[in-house]
Design an enzyme around this catalytic site. Structure first.
Site, PDB file in Angstrom:
ATOM      1  N   HIS A  99      26.790  21.488   3.666  1.00  0.00           N
ATOM      2  CA  HIS A  99      27.290  22.512   4.617  1.00  0.00           C
ATOM      3  C   HIS A  99      28.464  22.963   5.787  1.00  0.00           C
ATOM      4  O   HIS A  99      28.493  21.898   6.214  1.00  0.00           O
ATOM      5  CB  HIS A  99      26.242  23.452   5.554  1.00  0.00           C
ATOM      6  N   ASP A 102      27.736  20.420   8.715  1.00  0.00           N
ATOM      7  CA  ASP A 102      27.010  19.233   8.997  1.00  0.00           C
ATOM      8  C   ASP A 102      28.227  18.540   9.263  1.00  0.00           C
ATOM      9  O   ASP A 102      28.530  17.538  10.010  1.00  0.00           O
ATOM     10  CB  ASP A 102      26.989  19.086   7.567  1.00  0.00           C
ATOM     11  N   ASP A 294      18.199  19.932  -6.310  1.00  0.00           N
ATOM     12  CA  ASP A 294      17.371  18.950  -4.580  1.00  0.00           C
ATOM     13  C   ASP A 294      16.468  18.546  -4.897  1.00  0.00           C
ATOM     14  O   ASP A 294      15.588  18.751  -5.113  1.00  0.00           O
ATOM     15  CB  ASP A 294      17.619  20.139  -4.564  1.00  0.00           C
ATOM     16  N   ASP A 307      10.625  18.475   2.618  1.00  0.00           N
ATOM     17  CA  ASP A 307      11.878  17.361   2.158  1.00  0.00           C
ATOM     18  C   ASP A 307      11.716  16.220   2.236  1.00  0.00           C
ATOM     19  O   ASP A 307      12.503  15.228   2.301  1.00  0.00           O
ATOM     20  CB  ASP A 307      12.943  17.963   3.226  1.00  0.00           C
TER      21      ASP A 307
HETATM   22  C1  XLS Z   1      16.817  24.731   2.448  1.00  0.00           C
HETATM   23  C2  XLS Z   1      17.426  24.316   1.868  1.00  0.00           C
HETATM   24  C3  XLS Z   1      18.830  23.763   2.249  1.00  0.00           C
HETATM   25  C4  XLS Z   1      20.007  24.358   0.317  1.00  0.00           C
HETATM   26  C5  XLS Z   1      21.704  23.598   1.064  1.00  0.00           C
HETATM   27  O1  XLS Z   1      15.136  24.516   2.743  1.00  0.00           O
HETATM   28  O2  XLS Z   1      17.017  23.567   0.773  1.00  0.00           O
HETATM   29  O3  XLS Z   1      19.226  22.723   3.001  1.00  0.00           O
HETATM   30  O4  XLS Z   1      19.807  22.948  -0.264  1.00  0.00           O
HETATM   31  O5  XLS Z   1      21.782  25.105   2.451  1.00  0.00           O
HETATM   32 CA    CA Z   2      17.630  22.488  -1.062  1.00  0.00          CA
HETATM   33 CA    CA Z   3      14.337  22.287   1.347  1.00  0.00          CA
END
Ligand code: XLS
Ligand code: CA
Ligand code: CA
Length: 440
Positions: A99, A102, A294, A307
């Site tokens: 982002h 970041d 992801d 996560d």
């Molecule tokens: C948040 C999201 C974020 C996206 C990108 O939950 O996973 O990190 O991947 O903005």
């Molecule tokens: Ca994500």
């Molecule tokens: Ca996430």
């Protein structure tokens, strides 16, 4: 200068290795279906979790020990770039994602923020010249700063819509500058907290207007990246508009945006939506909109977006099955949008975590390839839907039946016979493939 002095380049040592700083299953050069694991898996590192976040949670301060944190501001941002490229090289990942916030701190004005971006992007570009690491995707963080309190493109405040557009415009330019292969839109604040003060129709129309403007601008500057929407049902908003694959797809179809977007499917977001990871991948795949992944996992005992690094090889196997059936991810990849636990605060934990994630996807890939080669699911499905290959079923799928012909057929049916779905034996078969894949 080295940022990870206790770690050398991570090597593949095979399933018997006891070295925590070695791959047990991910062998970048191993050929599967005429392609190396590295080429097919396209692993990406998430800049935010790995280099920027401090492991704070809503109840506690950050715990991460990072040796670039001895600096502040732009000096820290520069140190992070150095550390990041050392990490990419040592772990052997060929892609990264970020982002805007970041990579460089926000300034007091949009102009100053953009200037900070330019300085760091120039540095990243220099590092990219000397390595084979590529930008999988970048994105604008239009959710953290208090100005996004009521949303970004779906805010009730038109000034915020404009500000959000300016941030995405800048990131599209940066994506082009760095050769980004995709561009992600995750609508962290694009949703609502309560309907009591929300014009849902206008918000969705505005979101679509925003996406169309992004499509138009990318075309204008000749930025050919694949656009990706990342669905998530909730958190931080109570209800997010891109709830899951199916609702994001409906949105794209309603606004005629379907040719410009695919989806970035995140495992933890799938489970937050009450789906499995493979459900989200399957829906996207059969509708031709599976763009990127992801790669993380949630915790079924915690109802939020934890996560975690992927450790569930059953899930990575079923996910890799979808990706293989999709013919790979095209310009997408497997981005570790995953963070080490708050208790895993040492710098070396970043390596252990990524090694584990890469190994677990490698296992999934190997087992899923075998399942595909042996047509395990294909045979089950062929057999289960065999009634549509002949007789009345064939008439139905060929559009030769109507309610009258079906009634006539049903009136003459003596008996309806169903076949067992055999779920237990199917699950046992998957486990057998998992256990046998590395047996001697
Ligand atoms: C948040 C999201 C974020 C996206 C990108 O939950 O996973 O990190 O991947 O903005
Ligand atoms: Ca994500
Ligand atoms: Ca996430």
């Amino acid at each position: 200068m080295t940022w990870f002095e206790n770690v050398n380049k991570i090597q593949y040592e095979g399933p018997k290795s006891k070295n925590p700083l070695a791959f047990k299953f991910y062998n970048p050069e191993e050929q599967i279906n005429g392609q190396s694991m590295e080429e097919f898996l396209r692993f990406g590192i998430a800049y935010w979790h790995t280099f920027t976040a401090d492991l704070s949670d809503p109840f506690g301060a950050g715990t991460a020990l990072r040796n670039w944190d001895k600096y502040d501001g732009m000096d820290r941002a520069k140190a992070r770039v150095e550390a990041a490229f050392e990490f990419f090289d040592k772990i052997g990942a060929k892609y990264f994602c970020f982002h805007d916030v970041d990579i460089a701190p926000e300034g007091d004005s949009l102009r100053e923020s953009n200037k900070n971006q330019d300085t760091i992007v120039a540095l990243i570009k220099d590092y990219m010249k000397d390595s084979d690491v590529k930008l999988l995707w970048n994105t604008a963080n239009n959710f953290t700063n208090p100005r996004f309190v009521h949303g970004a493109a779906s805010s009730n405040n038109a000034d915020v819509f404009a500000y959000s557009a300016a941030k995405v415009k800048k990131q599209l330019e940066i994506g082009k500058e760095l050769g980004g292969e995709n561009y992600v839109f995750w609508g962290g604040r694009e949703g609502y907290e309560t309907l009591l003060n929300t014009d849902l129709g206008l918000e969705q129309d505005n979101l679509a207007r925003f996406f169309q403007m992004a499509v138009d601008y990318a075309k204008e500057i000749d930025f050919g990246a694949q656009f990706l929407i990342e669905p998530k049902p909730k958190e931080p908003t109570t209800h997010q508009y891109d709830f899951d694959s199916q609702s994001a797809h409906a949105f794209l179809l309603k606004y005629g945006l379907q040719d410009h977007f695919k989806l970035n499917i995140e495992a933890n977001h799938a489970t937050l939506a009450g789906h499995t990871f493979e459900h989200e991948l399957r829906y996207a795949r059969v509708n031709g909109i599976l763009g990127s992944v992801d790669a993380n996992q949630g915790d079924p005992l915690l109802g939020w977006d934890t996560d975690e690094f992927p450790a569930d090889i059953y899930s990575t196997t079923l996910a890799m099955y979808e990706i293989i059936k999709n013919g790979g991810l095209g310009s997408g990849g497997l981005n570790f949008d995953a963070k080490v636990r708050r208790g895993s605060f040492e710098q070396e934990d970043l390596f252990y975590a990524h090694i584990a994630g890469m190994d677990h996807f490698a296992v999934g890939y190997k087992v899923a390839s075998q399942l595909v080669e042996d047509k395990v699911f294909e045979n089950i499905i062929d057999d289960r839907y065999a009634s549509y290959k002949e007789g009345i079923g064939k008439d139905i799928v060929e559009g030769k039946a109507d309610f009258k012909s079906l009634e006539e057929y049903a009136l003459n049916l003596k008996e309806i016979k169903n076949k067992s779905g055999r779920l237990e034996v199917i699950k046992a078969t998957i486990n057998q493939y998992l256990l046998n894949a590395y047996a001697e």
